[in-house]
Design a protein around this motif. Structure first.
Motif, PDB file in Angstrom:
ATOM      1  N   ASN A  78       0.827  -1.207   0.000  1.00 20.64           N
ATOM      2  CA  ASN A  78       0.000   0.000   0.000  1.00 20.64           C
ATOM      3  C   ASN A  78       0.862   1.259   0.000  1.00 20.64           C
ATOM      4  O   ASN A  78       0.548   2.240  -0.686  1.00 20.64           O
ATOM      5  CB  ASN A  78      -0.925   0.009   1.217  1.00 20.64           C
ATOM      6  CG  ASN A  78      -1.963  -1.084   1.142  1.00 20.64           C
ATOM      7  OD1 ASN A  78      -2.271  -1.597   0.073  1.00 20.64           O
ATOM      8  ND2 ASN A  78      -2.495  -1.473   2.277  1.00 20.64           N
ATOM      9  N   ILE A  79       1.944   1.247   0.763  1.00 18.65           N
ATOM     10  CA  ILE A  79       2.842   2.407   0.793  1.00 18.65           C
ATOM     11  C   ILE A  79       3.506   2.589  -0.564  1.00 18.65           C
ATOM     12  O   ILE A  79       3.646   3.717  -1.059  1.00 18.65           O
ATOM     13  CB  ILE A  79       3.885   2.247   1.920  1.00 18.65           C
ATOM     14  CG1 ILE A  79       3.192   2.360   3.278  1.00 18.65           C
ATOM     15  CG2 ILE A  79       4.986   3.294   1.803  1.00 18.65           C
ATOM     16  CD1 ILE A  79       4.091   2.076   4.449  1.00 18.65           C
ATOM     17  N   ALA A  81       2.268   1.681  -3.438  1.00 14.49           N
ATOM     18  CA  ALA A  81       1.245   2.168  -4.366  1.00 14.49           C
ATOM     19  C   ALA A  81       0.995   3.655  -4.166  1.00 14.49           C
ATOM     20  O   ALA A  81       0.754   4.382  -5.142  1.00 14.49           O
ATOM     21  CB  ALA A  81      -0.050   1.387  -4.172  1.00 14.49           C
ATOM     22  N   ASN A  82       1.065   4.118  -2.923  1.00 19.25           N
ATOM     23  CA  ASN A  82       0.899   5.556  -2.666  1.00 19.25           C
ATOM     24  C   ASN A  82       2.053   6.362  -3.245  1.00 19.25           C
ATOM     25  O   ASN A  82       1.889   7.538  -3.568  1.00 19.25           O
ATOM     26  CB  ASN A  82       0.782   5.821  -1.169  1.00 19.25           C
ATOM     27  CG  ASN A  82      -0.536   5.347  -0.614  1.00 19.25           C
ATOM     28  OD1 ASN A  82      -1.494   5.136  -1.360  1.00 19.25           O
ATOM     29  ND2 ASN A  82      -0.595   5.155   0.683  1.00 19.25           N
ATOM     30  N   ASP A  83       3.236   5.742  -3.356  1.00 16.79           N
ATOM     31  CA  ASP A  83       4.393   6.398  -3.971  1.00 16.79           C
ATOM     32  C   ASP A  83       4.403   6.218  -5.482  1.00 16.79           C
ATOM     33  O   ASP A  83       5.380   6.567  -6.132  1.00 16.79           O
ATOM     34  CB  ASP A  83       5.696   5.831  -3.393  1.00 16.79           C
ATOM     35  CG  ASP A  83       6.014   6.377  -2.030  1.00 16.79           C
ATOM     36  OD1 ASP A  83       5.362   7.346  -1.609  1.00 16.79           O
ATOM     37  OD2 ASP A  83       6.930   5.833  -1.370  1.00 16.79           O
ATOM     38  N   HIS A  84       3.360   5.625  -6.024  1.00 21.41           N
ATOM     39  CA  HIS A  84       3.237   5.350  -7.458  1.00 21.41           C
ATOM     40  C   HIS A  84       4.353   4.426  -7.940  1.00 21.41           C
ATOM     41  O   HIS A  84       4.899   4.601  -9.013  1.00 21.41           O
ATOM     42  CB  HIS A  84       3.228   6.649  -8.274  1.00 21.41           C
ATOM     43  CG  HIS A  84       2.171   7.603  -7.840  1.00 21.41           C
ATOM     44  ND1 HIS A  84       0.832   7.358  -8.049  1.00 21.41           N
ATOM     45  CD2 HIS A  84       2.235   8.782  -7.178  1.00 21.41           C
ATOM     46  CE1 HIS A  84       0.124   8.352  -7.548  1.00 21.41           C
ATOM     47  NE2 HIS A  84       0.953   9.226  -7.002  1.00 21.41           N
ATOM     48  N   HIS A  92      10.106   1.091   1.695  1.00 20.61           N
ATOM     49  CA  HIS A  92       8.694   0.838   1.992  1.00 20.61           C
ATOM     50  C   HIS A  92       8.551  -0.103   3.187  1.00 20.61           C
ATOM     51  O   HIS A  92       7.664   0.089   4.032  1.00 20.61           O
ATOM     52  CB  HIS A  92       7.995   0.247   0.772  1.00 20.61           C
ATOM     53  CG  HIS A  92       8.037   1.150  -0.423  1.00 20.61           C
ATOM     54  ND1 HIS A  92       8.405   0.701  -1.657  1.00 20.61           N
ATOM     55  CD2 HIS A  92       7.788   2.474  -0.561  1.00 20.61           C
ATOM     56  CE1 HIS A  92       8.363   1.704  -2.515  1.00 20.61           C
ATOM     57  NE2 HIS A  92       7.993   2.796  -1.867  1.00 20.61           N
ATOM     58  N   THR A  96       6.883   0.774   6.754  1.00 21.32           N
ATOM     59  CA  THR A  96       5.851  -0.112   7.296  1.00 21.32           C
ATOM     60  C   THR A  96       6.112  -0.416   8.760  1.00 21.32           C
ATOM     61  O   THR A  96       5.217  -0.325   9.602  1.00 21.32           O
ATOM     62  CB  THR A  96       5.827  -1.433   6.500  1.00 21.32           C
ATOM     63  OG1 THR A  96       5.513  -1.143   5.152  1.00 21.32           O
ATOM     64  CG2 THR A  96       4.813  -2.387   7.071  1.00 21.32           C
ATOM     65  N   LYS A 121       7.487  15.410   5.131  1.00 26.92           N
ATOM     66  CA  LYS A 121       6.709  15.867   3.990  1.00 26.92           C
ATOM     67  C   LYS A 121       7.646  16.281   2.868  1.00 26.92           C
ATOM     68  O   LYS A 121       8.503  17.140   3.041  1.00 26.92           O
ATOM     69  CB  LYS A 121       5.835  17.035   4.400  1.00 26.92           C
ATOM     70  CG  LYS A 121       4.859  16.672   5.482  1.00 26.92           C
ATOM     71  CD  LYS A 121       3.502  16.771   4.958  1.00 26.92           C
ATOM     72  CE  LYS A 121       2.540  16.341   6.034  1.00 26.92           C
ATOM     73  NZ  LYS A 121       1.211  16.636   5.723  1.00 26.92           N
TER      74      LYS A 121
END
Length: 149
Positions: A78-79, A81-84, A92, A96, A121
């Motif tokens: 999921n992480i 995928a959030n980073d494309h 990752h 996690t 950020k």
């Protein structure tokens, strides 16, 4: 192991000549696990953790390891995928472990190679690509932002 390797009905159809003999199935298949129960039992016995090791200990340990692996890979996916990204990187996995409180408690002291510190950020990526010439407008805008800050 795929489910077809653990399927008992298909193996019975292949060997009709053997009467009374059940086809051999691994303990991993019987327990419905992917992780190797026999190998974990061998490691437990050779590891000198205890004098006696029950037959269910290796099954339980394999189930716990499989569950934890699934959980970590699921969250890391999921992480990613959030980073494309389509691949899970060590970063990752590091995020996690450090984002989940239970995994942090369990694996907090673990050092992952190439697992950099969790990023704060990140600044938004600019739409402009490459290192072109700076225009007078962009120079004035960056100078005005620096003066205002």
């Amino acid at each position: 192991m795929s489910e077809s390797q653990c399927d008992m009905e298909s193996s019975e159809e292949l060997e009709p000549s053997r009467r009374g003999r059940r086809p051999k199935t691994s303990r991993s298949c019987r327990a419905g696990l992917i992780f190797p129960v026999s190998r974990i039992e061998r490691f437990l016995r050779r590891g000198d953790y205890a004098e006696r090791i029950g037959s269910g200990a290796s099954v339980y340990m394999a189930a716990v390891l499989q569950y934890m692996t699934y959980d970590i890979v699921d969250i890391a996916g999921n992480i990613a995928a959030n980073d494309h990204k389509r691949r899970i990187a060590p970063r990752h996995l590091h995020e996690t472990i450090h984002c989940d409180s239970e995994l942090q408690w369990l694996l907090g002291g673990t050092i992952l190679p190439q697992g950099r510190a969790t990023s704060k950020k990140r600044p938004a990526a600019s739409t402009r690509r490459g290192r072109g010439k700076k225009t007078a407008h962009s120079v004035r805008r960056s100078h005005n932002a620096a003066v205002a800050a």
